[in-house]
Design a protein around this motif. Sequence first.
Motif, mmCIF file in Angstrom:
data_model
loop_
_atom_site.group_PDB
_atom_site.id
_atom_site.type_symbol
_atom_site.label_atom_id
_atom_site.label_comp_id
_atom_site.label_asym_id
_atom_site.label_seq_id
_atom_site.Cartn_x
_atom_site.Cartn_y
_atom_site.Cartn_z
ATOM 1 N N GLY A 132 47.314 -45.086 109.714
ATOM 2 C CA GLY A 132 48.678 -45.446 109.350
ATOM 3 C C GLY A 132 48.783 -45.846 107.894
ATOM 4 N N ASP A 133 49.695 -46.759 107.610
ATOM 5 C CA ASP A 133 49.856 -47.255 106.243
ATOM 6 C C ASP A 133 49.111 -48.583 106.132
ATOM 7 N N SER A 134 47.823 -48.551 106.466
ATOM 8 C CA SER A 134 47.014 -49.765 106.511
ATOM 9 C C SER A 134 45.843 -49.671 105.540
ATOM 10 N N ASN A 135 44.981 -50.678 105.578
ATOM 11 C CA ASN A 135 43.780 -50.689 104.750
ATOM 12 C C ASN A 135 42.561 -50.170 105.507
ATOM 13 N N THR A 136 42.733 -49.770 106.757
ATOM 14 C CA THR A 136 41.603 -49.347 107.582
ATOM 15 C C THR A 136 41.253 -47.896 107.282
ATOM 16 N N MET A 137 40.141 -47.696 106.595
ATOM 17 C CA MET A 137 39.710 -46.355 106.208
ATOM 18 C C MET A 137 38.933 -45.700 107.342
ATOM 19 N N ILE A 138 39.178 -44.411 107.569
ATOM 20 C CA ILE A 138 38.468 -43.689 108.623
ATOM 21 C C ILE A 138 37.607 -42.547 108.068
ATOM 22 N N ALA A 139 37.811 -42.191 106.804
ATOM 23 C CA ALA A 139 36.999 -41.141 106.176
ATOM 24 C C ALA A 139 37.292 -41.125 104.681
ATOM 25 N N GLN A 140 36.401 -40.502 103.908
ATOM 26 C CA GLN A 140 36.644 -40.346 102.473
ATOM 27 C C GLN A 140 35.922 -39.112 101.953
ATOM 28 N N THR A 141 36.424 -38.572 100.847
ATOM 29 C CA THR A 141 35.834 -37.380 100.244
ATOM 30 C C THR A 141 35.441 -37.645 98.797
ATOM 31 N N ASN A 142 34.424 -36.926 98.363
ATOM 32 C CA ASN A 142 33.991 -36.964 96.970
ATOM 33 C C ASN A 142 33.496 -35.584 96.578
ATOM 34 N N ARG A 143 33.673 -35.243 95.327
ATOM 35 C CA ARG A 143 33.213 -33.943 94.847
ATOM 36 C C ARG A 143 31.708 -33.948 94.643
ATOM 37 N N LYS A 144 31.091 -32.811 94.889
ATOM 38 C CA LYS A 144 29.656 -32.660 94.696
ATOM 39 C C LYS A 144 29.414 -31.543 93.685
ATOM 40 N N TYR A 145 28.842 -31.908 92.545
ATOM 41 C CA TYR A 145 28.565 -30.927 91.501
ATOM 42 C C TYR A 145 27.103 -30.482 91.564
ATOM 43 N N THR A 146 26.881 -29.181 91.556
ATOM 44 C CA THR A 146 25.531 -28.651 91.383
ATOM 45 C C THR A 146 25.636 -27.405 90.510
ATOM 46 N N VAL A 147 24.563 -27.083 89.824
ATOM 47 C CA VAL A 147 24.548 -25.895 88.962
ATOM 48 C C VAL A 147 24.789 -24.642 89.785
ATOM 49 N N THR A 148 24.181 -24.590 90.971
ATOM 50 C CA THR A 148 24.335 -23.421 91.836
ATOM 51 C C THR A 148 25.784 -23.210 92.221
ATOM 52 N N ASN A 149 26.456 -24.276 92.581
ATOM 53 C CA ASN A 149 27.853 -24.155 92.984
ATOM 54 C C ASN A 149 28.721 -23.634 91.853
ATOM 55 N N VAL A 150 28.457 -24.120 90.639
ATOM 56 C CA VAL A 150 29.236 -23.677 89.484
ATOM 57 C C VAL A 150 28.989 -22.192 89.218
ATOM 58 N N LEU A 151 27.732 -21.777 89.270
ATOM 59 C CA LEU A 151 27.384 -20.379 89.011
ATOM 60 C C LEU A 151 27.970 -19.447 90.069
ATOM 61 N N LEU A 152 27.985 -19.906 91.326
ATOM 62 C CA LEU A 152 28.492 -19.076 92.413
ATOM 63 C C LEU A 152 29.987 -19.246 92.631
ATOM 64 N N GLU A 153 30.624 -20.009 91.729
ATOM 65 C CA GLU A 153 32.063 -20.260 91.801
ATOM 66 C C GLU A 153 32.454 -20.831 93.166
ATOM 67 N N LYS A 154 31.730 -21.863 93.559
ATOM 68 C CA LYS A 154 32.032 -22.528 94.815
ATOM 69 C C LYS A 154 32.434 -23.970 94.548
ATOM 70 N N ASP A 155 33.399 -24.422 95.312
ATOM 71 C CA ASP A 155 33.878 -25.788 95.209
ATOM 72 C C ASP A 155 33.281 -26.561 96.380
ATOM 73 N N THR A 156 32.470 -27.563 96.085
ATOM 74 C CA THR A 156 31.784 -28.303 97.144
ATOM 75 C C THR A 156 32.135 -29.771 97.086
ATOM 76 N N PHE A 157 32.496 -30.326 98.229
ATOM 77 C CA PHE A 157 32.693 -31.761 98.263
ATOM 78 C C PHE A 157 32.189 -32.333 99.580
ATOM 79 N N VAL A 158 31.831 -33.604 99.523
ATOM 80 C CA VAL A 158 31.234 -34.300 100.655
ATOM 81 C C VAL A 158 32.306 -35.124 101.357
ATOM 82 N N VAL A 159 32.324 -35.039 102.673
ATOM 83 C CA VAL A 159 33.255 -35.810 103.484
ATOM 84 C C VAL A 159 32.445 -36.772 104.349
ATOM 85 N N ASN A 160 32.716 -38.041 104.214
ATOM 86 C CA ASN A 160 32.047 -39.045 105.042
ATOM 87 C C ASN A 160 33.018 -39.495 106.133
ATOM 88 N N VAL A 161 32.747 -39.047 107.363
ATOM 89 C CA VAL A 161 33.603 -39.396 108.499
ATOM 90 C C VAL A 161 33.039 -40.659 109.148
#
Length: 210
Positions: A155-184
Motif C-alpha cells: 500500500g502507501d506504507s513504509n513496509t517494503m516487500i521487494a527492491q531492484t538495483n541495476r547490475k553492470y558487467t562488461v559482458t552485459n554492455v557488450l551483448l547489449e543486455k540490461d541486467t538488474f537484480v530483484v530482491n524479493v
Amino acid sequence: MAAPYGAPPQALAAPAPVAVVSPQFCAPYAVPLTVVKKAISLSGGDFVVTDANGAEMLRVKGAVFSMHDRRVLRDAAGRPLVSMREKVFSMHNRWEVFRGDSANASDLLFTVKKASVFQLKTELDVFLAGNTAQQACDFKIRGSYFERSCAFYLGDSNTMIAQTNRKYTVTNVLLEKDTFVVNVFPHVDYVFITALVVILDEIHRERFDD
C-alpha cells in the motif's frame, strides 16, 4: 505516511504472506532474482529471470506485431503463469494482469498504473482485482527507473516487500543486455514481483519521463 525516496528498507517483514498469483510462489526466505532484458528485440519484451545459481526460473516473451502490447510470463517449462496487457487509450499507462494466458475479466489479478501523468521520479500504483473502487492502492512502486533503483511497498506504507538495483558487467554492455537484480522479501510472491518489474520496464521503455 510514505517513506521518502532513498529511505532504507524497513526491518519488519510483511505481516502476512503476499500471495497475489499463488502461495506456491511465496518462499519463507528472501529470493534474489536476476532479470536480463535483451536491448534489441522486435517485440521489446524479452526477459529471462534466473535464481541465485543462474538457473532459469521465468521467461517473458513479447507479442510481435500484436494490436495490443501484451506480454506472457512463463515458468521454466514454458507454462503461462500470467499475461500482461496494456489498456489502450489510458492516460496513466494502465496495465492489466490476468491469470495464465487469459484475457477474461474473471481472471483479472491486478492492474498497474502511473500515480500521475507527469513524473520526475517513478511512482506506480497497484490495485488488486477485488479493489474495484481503487481509492487506495494495495501496493506501490517508488524510486528511479532510470537508475533501475525501485522499491515495492505494501500500500502507501513504509513496509517494503521487494527492491531492484541495476547490475553492470562488461559482458552485459557488450551483448547489449540490461541486467538488474530483484530482491524479493520472504513470504512475498516472486511471480507477482517479476510481473511488476516487467510492467515497470514497459511503461518507461518508450517514455522518457524519469
